[in-house]
Design a protein around this motif. Sequence first.
Motif: not given
Length: 665
Positions: A45, A255-256, A219
């Motif tokens: 991340p 974050y991705w 995720y």
Amino acid sequence: MSNLAWKFNRLRTMGLPEIGYRIRQAVQTKAELFTVRPDHQSPSPDCSRVGNAWLNPLPRNMDSGLYRAAADRVLAGYYDVFTLHNVQLGFPPKWNRDPKTGTEAPLVFGKTLDYRDERLVGDIKYLWEPNRHLHLTTLAQAYHLSGDMRYAEGVQILLESWFDQCPYPFGVNWTSSLELAIRLVNWSFTWHLLGGEHSPLFISESGQQFKRRWLDSIYQHSHFIAGYLSRHSSANNHLFGELMGLLVAAITWPYWPESGRWQRQAYVELENEAIKQNAADGVNREQAVYYQHEVIDMMLICWIIGRANGIDFSQNFIARLERMLEFIASLMDVTGAVPMIGDADSALIVHWSKEHNWNVYRSQLATGAVLFNRPDFKVKAKYFDDKSCWLLGEDARHQFDLMASDENQSTLPREFRDGGYFILGSRLDTADEIRIVADAGPLGYLSIAAHGHADALSFTLSVAGHALLVDPGTYAFHTQKKWRDYFRGTSAHNTVRVDGVDQSESGGNFMWLRKANVQCENWESDQNRDCLIASHDGYARLPDPVIHRRKIEFLKNEGIIRVEDILECAKEHTIELNWHFAEMCEVRIESGTVQATVANVCMEMMMPDCDCQPELMRGEDEPPSGWVSRRFDEKVPAPTVTWRGKITGTTRRLTILRILAGYNT
């Protein structure tokens, strides 16, 4: 029903595009089965950009004792799971074990696990409920209000144990995208209540490792949902909830590289689904009031988290939400009760409020009163509850208190033609109101109509806030087929059943095959009289077709309800007319007249043109009759009156209900 029979019926509800989609999905699942690894590593991340909490500052003006007491029970391993009250599941619990039956689900590839098989998983509702992690939000609330690190550390212990016991993507907790989505929403609120990126849980080196492990699972959850959305005939509240979870996760943890795509996809589809799944008059198309409450919560969560992060939903989305709240307000009687139309599972998206006697519907109207500046919602809500404060902040409580309200004038709509509901009555929203909620709507949503009941032309009745005639509720979902069939069947509703079969044909626990089509033929309302005429063709499938037409006429000055049932047919049929009374009612039959009493309200019911005698039942098992279920998996005996008889050719039956006391002209 055998698995093969269920699959055959499910196939019957699909069109060619859906069949193609299901085949591709099955091939994809098989391919994943051979490539997935328990040690699958999520991308690293990038935490340089963070999502904002839904409020700033987060509210603190609560009775912290309520939240600490609830959190202490969690730390001690005690949970409430539907009918299991204060059950000891351990701290941490066994996450893959059904707390009701003790069955432990196997840790196999989740997408291939049949969660409908009781032999494998037990009662799946009971297994899934603790895994939604509503209790994590409870611990985080207690930490936020008290600063006691025991509660924050409790969150970490539970999450670490869950990661250990439920590795991606194995086991029953990696089968349903909706379950993952609700878990993500509770994780989001928990994250912010613990302090977000700056939580003291993350300060140490081991805390950083825990944080990374949590983010890896976030995720994995998002990736699973994005690739496994409910589509075609399954695109009901499940799809809406899945999109909610995907949006909330993408906003909370951007974050991705995929986060932006997930956010955009979820936003666009939520905008579309809000309009598709909810009629313009505010009725959720699943025809299930409790599910309407859940979709309202989903929309509220998306709206408040989105606006805190610069994401504005359209006026169409917001206006549809207001109409949905308006429908709830219109259904609600003077005591805050709402008819139990359609399926209800007693579930919450987030367990915000710990107040005693908290009312889910009044809470939503308190929130809506502030959001939409609706004094009429305030009148219905009565007070500003903790959930509304958690969602909107402490200033909102002040706005609510300052809002003017006129308790002597109801201007809420009573006709919901798109959704098929009509409210007949007098002195509505006053202490001596008479309220009749009549159902002239469709069975449910999409080809399976999963959460609808075979209740066409049924109605409920309350007088002065006391329930007389009720919709008996739901009781069962995946298990206990006899009771699932009964509570959603025609005999469990205040309408006519013909030849011992339901108006619509069931194909499984959440599937209808042939469906009754309902038509509102006339609606009139003035100061003296309300009248609804509607019909359905559910029994046109019989060898000798039958059309059921019902006229419900309320004479306001006399306190009389006239119900005329016309059954259009050519040959002989057996009919039964069922009337389900609230469990609090005392009901007796004297000389063919039914007399019902609850508190200071009395009513008599008669069929003057019928030679057959009414039967009174209460708590019968074979066949089921005389039950009310106000919460999932709980039922209590209640009086049910049935008139049975045979008819030949087109026949008219008149039922007269006369309110004798508790009503002032």
